[in-house]
Design a protein around this motif. Structure first.
Motif, mmCIF file in Angstrom:
data_model
loop_
_atom_site.group_PDB
_atom_site.id
_atom_site.type_symbol
_atom_site.label_atom_id
_atom_site.label_comp_id
_atom_site.label_asym_id
_atom_site.label_seq_id
_atom_site.Cartn_x
_atom_site.Cartn_y
_atom_site.Cartn_z
ATOM 1 N N PRO A 1 0.250 3.581 8.009
ATOM 2 C CA PRO A 1 -1.162 3.903 8.225
ATOM 3 C C PRO A 1 -1.391 5.361 8.615
ATOM 4 N N ALA B 1 -0.871 -0.826 3.212
ATOM 5 C CA ALA B 1 -0.443 0.485 3.704
ATOM 6 C C ALA B 1 0.947 0.389 4.332
ATOM 7 N N SER B 2 1.909 1.164 3.792
ATOM 8 C CA SER B 2 3.248 1.167 4.359
ATOM 9 C C SER B 2 3.287 1.970 5.645
ATOM 10 N N ARG C 1 -8.213 -0.593 7.000
ATOM 11 C CA ARG C 1 -6.764 -0.589 6.785
ATOM 12 C C ARG C 1 -6.030 0.359 7.718
ATOM 13 N N TYR C 2 -6.659 1.443 8.114
ATOM 14 C CA TYR C 2 -5.997 2.349 9.059
ATOM 15 C C TYR C 2 -6.973 2.841 10.138
ATOM 16 N N GLU D 1 -1.369 7.505 5.575
ATOM 17 C CA GLU D 1 -2.586 7.336 4.772
ATOM 18 C C GLU D 1 -3.754 8.119 5.351
ATOM 19 N N VAL D 2 -3.962 7.997 6.660
ATOM 20 C CA VAL D 2 -5.123 8.655 7.249
ATOM 21 C C VAL D 2 -4.962 10.176 7.234
ATOM 22 N N ARG E 1 -1.310 -3.441 -2.410
ATOM 23 C CA ARG E 1 -1.346 -2.054 -1.961
ATOM 24 C C ARG E 1 -1.517 -1.962 -0.438
ATOM 25 N N GLU F 1 -11.310 -0.969 0.580
ATOM 26 C CA GLU F 1 -10.439 -1.906 1.280
ATOM 27 C C GLU F 1 -10.058 -3.047 0.370
ATOM 28 N N ARG G 1 -3.370 11.850 4.935
ATOM 29 C CA ARG G 1 -3.501 12.282 3.539
ATOM 30 C C ARG G 1 -4.938 12.153 3.033
ATOM 31 N N LYS G 2 -5.611 11.080 3.425
ATOM 32 C CA LYS G 2 -6.901 10.768 2.824
ATOM 33 C C LYS G 2 -8.102 11.216 3.651
ATOM 34 N N ASP H 1 -10.204 5.527 -0.725
ATOM 35 C CA ASP H 1 -9.969 4.241 -1.364
ATOM 36 C C ASP H 1 -10.928 3.232 -0.790
#
Length: 451
Positions: free
Chosen positions: A249, A246-247, A384-385, A252-253, A244, A451, A255-256, A449
């Motif tokens: 980053p 991150a495609s 991750r991001y 992701e940041v 998983r 890590e 959205r999350k 999520d």
């Protein structure tokens, strides 16, 4: 990585950045040196441009304009770099999160250094006309692209290596290094101020830009010898094991953790504006509005910078005990309450009172927000991001607040008939917004999520 509420809770105890990893003190010193020298270069380059904008660029690149209009044009050119920083920050941080911290940090140094040296080679308006300021803007854009990811990358490099219980203290050195860059740039211009004006405008202004090359070579050598951070390596291995990675980053940041992005952006407003009010606008204000000689104004700035260098790590250590957000709020509150007295002291046109005003502003105001800021920001986002998150928060704010502050402050001062009334209200308002933003993070932005 789940971030506890205390990471962003005002007054909360600092939290770690993941499972503890034993790192030798020698490695910590090496990493700290690599981060600090890069930040020194970033701020040397940027403050060098800022000081030159306030003192010589108006005469070299905008001589057809009036003194006030030329200064405004120079500060707008300064702001152009901040407009480029978010783009550079987001592009480089994407690869920093995907490919590693080390390659991203090597690239930022190279791009910043080459751009700065090229500025020193530029012909002036008297030599090539309108092409001179155009080339200046282009090189400023390139400088901004490289610098856009340097601050975030340096903070993360340190935060992901050092013991969690000392994160505030060690990351504070990165912020302290910004003032070292300021001190170097101001100190060199202080030496140049001893020369006749025709020499400064003829050849001497180029020397500080050429000297950047020495720092860049040293920084590249140190950074190429670094290993990837243990925390990043662990996070990538964990992501690969769970398939998983991150495609994107940034996606992701966004959205999350939208709350962390918005509140983090607003939380930076007061500190960023105050920093550039102190290190850029104040110099121009003392020379152009208060009538101080350039050499005296630079002396004031240098003494204030020393206070910032000393106090920032001290406040970082304090934030390890009291909580990053709590110290950050207290520092921002101090700036809010101190802004008016600081300019009142400066407006006396007494050099001693102006020095005291700036030293207190840098030592207690800047020292508090800078000492706690690094640990505060790195605690907002998971590994991750994290690079992308911090670059977004810092650089978007830099483009919309920090970079425009010298221009806005100059314009507000002009509207107030040369007085500081309006710019004091401007800075106080931004500080209030920052305090409310950190308070809005009371329950902490929770990553969706692990890590």
């Amino acid at each position: 990585m789940a971030i506890s509420d205390s990471d962003a809770l005002p007054g909360g105890a600092p939290a770690g950045t993941g499972a503890p990893v034993e790192v030798s003190q020698k490695k910590v010193r090496q990493v700290l040196g690599a981060a600090v020298i890069g930040t020194v270069i970033e701020w040397y380059d940027f403050v060098l441009f800022a000081v030159a904008s306030g003192l010589v660029f108006n005469k070299l690149f905008f001589p057809e304009l009036s003194p006030t209009a030329g200064t405004l044009a120079s500060f707008l050119t300064l702001a152009v770099g901040f407009l480029a920083r978010p783009l550079g920050g987001l592009i480089i941080s994407h690869f920093g999160d995907k490919k590693g911290r080390k390659p991203a940090l090597v690239f930022t140094i190279a791009l910043m250094g080459l751009s700065t040296v090229a500025i020193g080679c530029l012909p002036t308006y008297s030599q090539i006309g309108i092409l001179a300021p155009i080339l200046l803007v282009i090189l400023r854009l390139l400088q901004g692209l490289g610098a856009g990811a340097e601050y975030a990358g340096a903070l993360i490099l340190v935060a992901e290596y050092v013991p969690a219980r000392r994160k505030g203290y060690y990351t504070a050195f990165v912020l302290s290094a910004t003032v070292v860059g300021l001190l170097l740039a101001s100190g060199i211009f202080r030496l140049l101020a001893q020369l006749p004006e025709e020499d400064i405008l003829g050849w001497a202004w180029r020397v500080p830009f050429f000297l950047s090359a020495i720092l860049v070579v040293v920084a590249l050598y140190i950074r190429k010898r670094l290993e990837e951070t243990p925390e990043y390596t662990r996070a990538v291995s964990h992501a690969d094991a769970h398939r998983r990675a991150a495609s994107l980053p940034l996606g992701e940041v966004l959205r999350k953790q939208p709350k962390a992005l918005i509140c983090g952006y607003l939380a930076m407003a007061g500190a960023n504006a105050a920093t550039y009010m102190l290190n850029t606008f104040a110099l121009s204000y003392m020379v152009n509005n208060l009538g101080f000689p350039q050499s005296q104004a630079l002396n004031v700035l240098i003494l204030a910078a020393v206070a910032g260098i000393v106090c920032t790590p001290i406040m970082g250590a304090v934030s390890d005990r009291l909580g990053y957000a709590r110290v950050y709020i207290l520092g921002t509150l101090f700036i809010l309450l101190y802004t008016a007295p600081m300019f009142w002291l400066m407006d006396t046109r007494n050099i001693m009172l102006a020095t005291v005003a700036m030293v207190i502003g840098y030592g207690l105001g800047f020292g508090s927000v800078a000492g706690s800021q690094g640990a505060f920001l790195t605690s907002l986002f998971p590994t991750r991001y994290r690079f992308t998150g911090i670059a977004f928060v810092r650089e978007i704010n830099g483009a919309t607040v920090a970079g425009l502050t010298p221009f806005i402050a100059t314009w507000l001062t002009q509207q107030a008939g040369g007085k500081s009334t309006y710019l004091v209200a401007y800075l106080m308002g931004l500080c209030l917004i920052s305090i409310l933003a950190v308070l809005a993070l009371k329950r902490g932005p929770q990553p969706a999520d692990v890590e």
